[in-house]
Scaffold this motif. Structure first.
Motif, PDB file in Angstrom:
ATOM      1  N   MET A 260       0.833  -1.191   0.000  1.00 28.24           N
ATOM      2  CA  MET A 260       0.000   0.000   0.000  1.00 28.24           C
ATOM      3  C   MET A 260       0.877   1.254   0.000  1.00 28.24           C
ATOM      4  O   MET A 260       1.795   1.376   0.808  1.00 28.24           O
ATOM      5  CB  MET A 260      -0.922   0.005   1.219  1.00 28.24           C
ATOM      6  CG  MET A 260      -2.070  -0.996   1.114  1.00 28.24           C
ATOM      7  SD  MET A 260      -3.206  -0.493  -0.201  1.00 28.24           S
ATOM      8  CE  MET A 260      -3.903  -2.085  -0.679  1.00 28.24           C
TER       9      MET A 260
ATOM     10  N   ASP B 121      -4.087   3.272  -1.401  1.00 26.81           N
ATOM     11  CA  ASP B 121      -4.439   3.035   0.004  1.00 26.81           C
ATOM     12  C   ASP B 121      -5.936   3.133   0.279  1.00 26.81           C
ATOM     13  O   ASP B 121      -6.377   2.858   1.389  1.00 26.81           O
ATOM     14  CB  ASP B 121      -3.653   3.967   0.939  1.00 26.81           C
ATOM     15  CG  ASP B 121      -3.786   5.434   0.587  1.00 26.81           C
ATOM     16  OD1 ASP B 121      -4.142   5.748  -0.555  1.00 26.81           O
ATOM     17  OD2 ASP B 121      -3.528   6.272   1.463  1.00 26.81           O
TER      18      ASP B 121
ATOM     19  N   VAL C  41       2.259   2.684   3.697  1.00 25.53           N
ATOM     20  CA  VAL C  41       1.294   2.696   4.797  1.00 25.53           C
ATOM     21  C   VAL C  41       1.736   1.654   5.809  1.00 25.53           C
ATOM     22  O   VAL C  41       2.026   0.512   5.440  1.00 25.53           O
ATOM     23  CB  VAL C  41      -0.125   2.375   4.296  1.00 25.53           C
ATOM     24  CG1 VAL C  41      -1.125   2.411   5.442  1.00 25.53           C
ATOM     25  CG2 VAL C  41      -0.526   3.345   3.179  1.00 25.53           C
TER      26      VAL C  41
END
Length: 323
Positions: free
Chosen positions: A159, A165, A199
């Motif tokens: 991500m 995301d 992320v």
């Protein structure tokens, strides 16, 4: 065999080629990529010799990677011969899935037990933007075919903030009705990957907990794999987290890596290791190779230093190392 920190090293990841039929934005440049010359890559016989010696040292699991391993023309023959080496208990594949559907039946006959498919978007436009060349339909078709054949499927998903995301829960939902695992892998600052912001898996897990009830934690795999897992209630598959950046799992590391040009790496992060191709082509005996690999396994570093400055940091792109 064990390294000096007491870890059982029984897993060898072999990159078959640095070439790839995609140009994923965190892995390679779009143009002007430098590839190894064909004569600089390990031959099938050289790979088999290294696997045979490694098996004598306790390696049981082999993963074939790239670049994209399925662009190598002799992969089915190579897998079949690896499968017949005494001591090897399982052969696995990491692929982007583009060529998988047309080859998976032959690969299964050659010994393939499971496949990790790199897939970062379920939306056609975003998938193309991230891979620059990819056709999502081919990957989705390959996933279904693997499931039909009873081959274990794990999706490896990275991500990236402000890119994909917004699809986290879309991937999570795949595990409800399909017997596959989705594994979120934190973006590693290797090569062009350092240009993007990933992320954290902690943020992903918090998002999942905020959107689903009755989430079950699953015990860590006994094979020393890097992922920790949770499972949604009544789901067929699991959700995994490989958190190399936010939660170092090096104490459980059980692997060494072989690049397509024959460089044996003790750790993904560091640039040091041993040039096995040079030894093989220089006339080294099988016992010489065995002792070199044995020494490298024993002296495997305790942990990576992704978040610290290091003079020994790996600067190659992921396709050159092996994904």
């Amino acid at each position: 065999m064990k390294d000096k920190y007491g870890r059982e090293i029984d897993y060898l990841r072999i990159s078959l080629t640095d070439r790839c039929n995609l140009r994923c934005i965190y892995c390679m440049e779009e143009d002007n990529n430098e590839f190894f010359e064909e004569e600089d890559k390990l031959t099938k016989d050289e790979i088999l010799k290294i696997v045979s010696v490694s098996a004598k040292l306790g390696v049981k699991k082999i993963r074939l990677t790239g670049g994209e391993p399925l662009v190598r023309k002799d992969i089915i023959e190579l897998m079949d011969e690896i499968n017949n080496i005494e001591g090897i208990e399982g052969i696995y594949l990491t692929t982007n899935g583009i060529l998988l559907s047309e080859k998976v039946e032959a690969l299964k006959k050659a010994g393939l037990k499971g496949v990790n498919i790199s897939l970062d978007s379920l939306k056609e436009k975003m998938f193309h933007d991230l891979t620059r060349l990819g056709d999502l339909k081919k990957v989705l078709s390959a996933i279904e075919k693997c499931l039909e054949l009873g081959i274990k499927v794990k999706l490896n998903t990275v991500m990236i903030k402000s890119k994909n995301d917004d699809e986290i829960l879309d991937f999570v939902n795949l595990t409800i009705k399909k017997n596959l695992d989705v594994r979120f892998i934190e973006l590693m600052p290797i090569g062009v990957g350092g240009k993007f912001e990933g992320v954290s898996n902690e943020d992903i897990l918090n998002l999942i907990r905020n959107n689903y009830k009755n989430i079950e934690e699953v015990n860590r795999s006994k094979d020393g794999g890097p992922a920790s897992y949770v499972k949604l209630e009544n789901a067929k598959g699991k959700i995994g987290f490989i958190s190399a950046i936010s939660n170092c799992f090096c104490e459980d590391c059980n692997r060494i890596r072989l690049t397509s040009e024959g460089f044996l790496k003790q750790c993904l992060h560091f640039n040091y290791g041993i040039d096995l191709r040079k030894l093989l082509r220089g006339g080294a005996s099988e016992n010489d190779i065995l002792n070199v690999i044995k020494d490298n396994i024993y002296n495997k570093p305790e942990k990576h230093l992704f978040m610290k400055k290091s003079n020994d940091k790996e600067l190659k792109f992921m396709n050159q190392i092996g994904g």
